[in-house]
Design a protein around this motif. Structure first.
Motif, PDB file in Angstrom:
ATOM      1  N   SER A 130      -7.561   3.517  -4.403  1.00 28.00           N
ATOM      2  CA  SER A 130      -6.337   3.824  -5.134  1.00 28.00           C
ATOM      3  C   SER A 130      -5.915   5.262  -4.852  1.00 28.00           C
ATOM      4  O   SER A 130      -6.737   6.124  -4.570  1.00 28.00           O
TER       5      SER A 130
ATOM      6  N   ARG B 238      -4.291   8.689  -6.194  1.00 27.80           N
ATOM      7  CA  ARG B 238      -3.956   9.466  -7.386  1.00 27.80           C
ATOM      8  C   ARG B 238      -2.556  10.034  -7.207  1.00 27.80           C
ATOM      9  O   ARG B 238      -2.062  10.158  -6.099  1.00 27.80           O
ATOM     10  N   SER B 239      -1.920  10.413  -8.286  1.00 29.99           N
ATOM     11  CA  SER B 239      -0.576  10.965  -8.190  1.00 29.99           C
ATOM     12  C   SER B 239      -0.617  12.315  -7.481  1.00 29.99           C
ATOM     13  O   SER B 239      -1.636  13.019  -7.483  1.00 29.99           O
TER      14      SER B 239
ATOM     15  N   VAL C 179      -1.585  15.164  -9.797  1.00 35.29           N
ATOM     16  CA  VAL C 179      -3.017  15.270 -10.081  1.00 35.29           C
ATOM     17  C   VAL C 179      -3.736  15.948  -8.918  1.00 35.29           C
ATOM     18  O   VAL C 179      -4.556  16.853  -9.116  1.00 35.29           O
ATOM     19  N   VAL C 180      -3.408  15.526  -7.704  1.00 34.98           N
ATOM     20  CA  VAL C 180      -4.050  16.115  -6.527  1.00 34.98           C
ATOM     21  C   VAL C 180      -3.634  17.580  -6.390  1.00 34.98           C
ATOM     22  O   VAL C 180      -4.458  18.448  -6.090  1.00 34.98           O
TER      23      VAL C 180
ATOM     24  N   GLU D 292      -5.652  19.733  -8.552  1.00 39.07           N
ATOM     25  CA  GLU D 292      -6.990  19.958  -8.007  1.00 39.07           C
ATOM     26  C   GLU D 292      -6.949  20.994  -6.880  1.00 39.07           C
ATOM     27  O   GLU D 292      -7.845  21.835  -6.771  1.00 39.07           O
TER      28      GLU D 292
ATOM     29  N   GLU E 251      -4.836  13.484   0.909  1.00 39.16           N
ATOM     30  CA  GLU E 251      -4.632  12.650  -0.283  1.00 39.16           C
ATOM     31  C   GLU E 251      -3.275  12.945  -0.927  1.00 39.16           C
ATOM     32  O   GLU E 251      -2.558  12.029  -1.349  1.00 39.16           O
ATOM     33  N   TRP E 252      -2.903  14.220  -0.995  1.00 40.36           N
ATOM     34  CA  TRP E 252      -1.612  14.603  -1.573  1.00 40.36           C
ATOM     35  C   TRP E 252      -0.459  13.994  -0.777  1.00 40.36           C
ATOM     36  O   TRP E 252       0.476  13.450  -1.346  1.00 40.36           O
TER      37      TRP E 252
ATOM     38  N   ALA F 263      -0.119  10.398  -1.530  1.00 40.31           N
ATOM     39  CA  ALA F 263       0.476  10.181  -2.851  1.00 40.31           C
ATOM     40  C   ALA F 263       1.991  10.406  -2.820  1.00 40.31           C
ATOM     41  O   ALA F 263       2.741   9.647  -3.437  1.00 40.31           O
TER      42      ALA F 263
END
Length: 62
Positions: free
Chosen positions: A13, A15-16, A19-20, A23, A49-50, A53
């Motif tokens: 999944s 993450r938004s 959220v990333v 981090e 990951e960002w 998203a």
């Protein structure tokens, strides 16, 4: 199929972006702007990951 696949189409999944991004900001804050090699590797993972998203959010919005 491995759950640790790093391919862009992996089944994990997403993450938004917010959220990333939080981090990423925490990582930079915690390291005071000087990333160790391990921190740099984590930063690169977070960037990927960002971007995923952001792409997912754009597809959902379209």
């Amino acid at each position: 199929m491995s759950s640790t696949s790093s391919s862009p189409g992996s089944a994990r999944s997403v993450r938004s972006a917010a959220v990333v991004n939080a981090e990423i900001r925490a990582l930079w804050s915690r390291t005071d702007g000087a990333l160790s090699p391990a921190d740099e590797a984590r930063y690169q993972e977070l960037l990927v990951e960002w971007a995923a998203a952001v792409r997912e959010a754009l597809v959902k919005a379209a």
